[in-house]
Design an enzyme around this catalytic site. Sequence first.
Site, PDB file in Angstrom:
ATOM      1  N   ARG A 103       0.833  -1.206   0.000  1.00  0.00           N
ATOM      2  CA  ARG A 103       0.000   0.000   0.000  1.00  0.00           C
ATOM      3  C   ARG A 103       0.866   1.255   0.000  1.00  0.00           C
ATOM      4  O   ARG A 103       1.871   1.323   0.722  1.00  0.00           O
ATOM      5  CB  ARG A 103      -0.922   0.013   1.215  1.00  0.00           C
ATOM      6  N   ASP A 104       0.439   2.227  -0.809  1.00  0.00           N
ATOM      7  CA  ASP A 104       1.132   3.519  -0.818  1.00  0.00           C
ATOM      8  C   ASP A 104       0.925   4.205   0.533  1.00  0.00           C
ATOM      9  O   ASP A 104      -0.165   4.187   1.099  1.00  0.00           O
ATOM     10  CB  ASP A 104       0.587   4.404  -1.947  1.00  0.00           C
ATOM     11  N   ILE A 105       1.974   4.822   1.046  1.00  0.00           N
ATOM     12  CA  ILE A 105       1.923   5.439   2.367  1.00  0.00           C
ATOM     13  C   ILE A 105       1.034   6.684   2.386  1.00  0.00           C
ATOM     14  O   ILE A 105       0.535   7.074   3.452  1.00  0.00           O
ATOM     15  CB  ILE A 105       3.362   5.779   2.834  1.00  0.00           C
ATOM     16  N   HIS A 110       8.172   1.592 -10.180  1.00  0.00           N
ATOM     17  CA  HIS A 110       6.931   1.234  -9.501  1.00  0.00           C
ATOM     18  C   HIS A 110       5.758   1.605 -10.384  1.00  0.00           C
ATOM     19  O   HIS A 110       5.763   2.645 -11.043  1.00  0.00           O
ATOM     20  CB  HIS A 110       6.808   1.910  -8.132  1.00  0.00           C
TER      21      HIS A 110
END
Length: 129
Positions: A38-40, A110
């Site tokens: 998950r992206d922060i 990414h």
Amino acid sequence: MPIDATAPYDDQNIFAKILRGEIPSEEVYRDEWAYAFRDIAPQAALHILVIPHGAYVSWDDFSTNASAEEIAGFVRAVGKVARDNDLVEPGYRLLANVGAHGGQEVPHLHVHLFGGEPLGSMIARRSQG
Ligand code: 5GP
């Protein structure tokens, strides 16, 4: 700050550290070719990052230097993450920023996977800066 997509791979980049388990991340999927987490700072209801295990700076580096096996494995992993998260219907968005004009901040390839809600227009309009 956006990266130079032509710079050599820096194994101290944040995603290299995540791959080595030196800093934590919220795992979504892992296989031989890819790691998804998950992206922060999520920019949609669901915002997942999918990265190859190999040391590739950007999409340019990956598409030039990765083996056919690595490319196939990575592309299939991105598709699987979307399917596993029930995103195919109603749909989702993939994004890979490359270099300064692309706004790439982390120098390890990414792919952003966005979903879980209608995502609006594809990119910011020029008038929005
Ligand atoms: P880029 O702008 O390079 O395409 O995207 C980098 C993404 O990485 C951003 O969406 C940012 O929120 C995310 N990111 C940066 N540092 C971390 C981190 O330490 N952990 C996670 N999970 N995501 C990060």
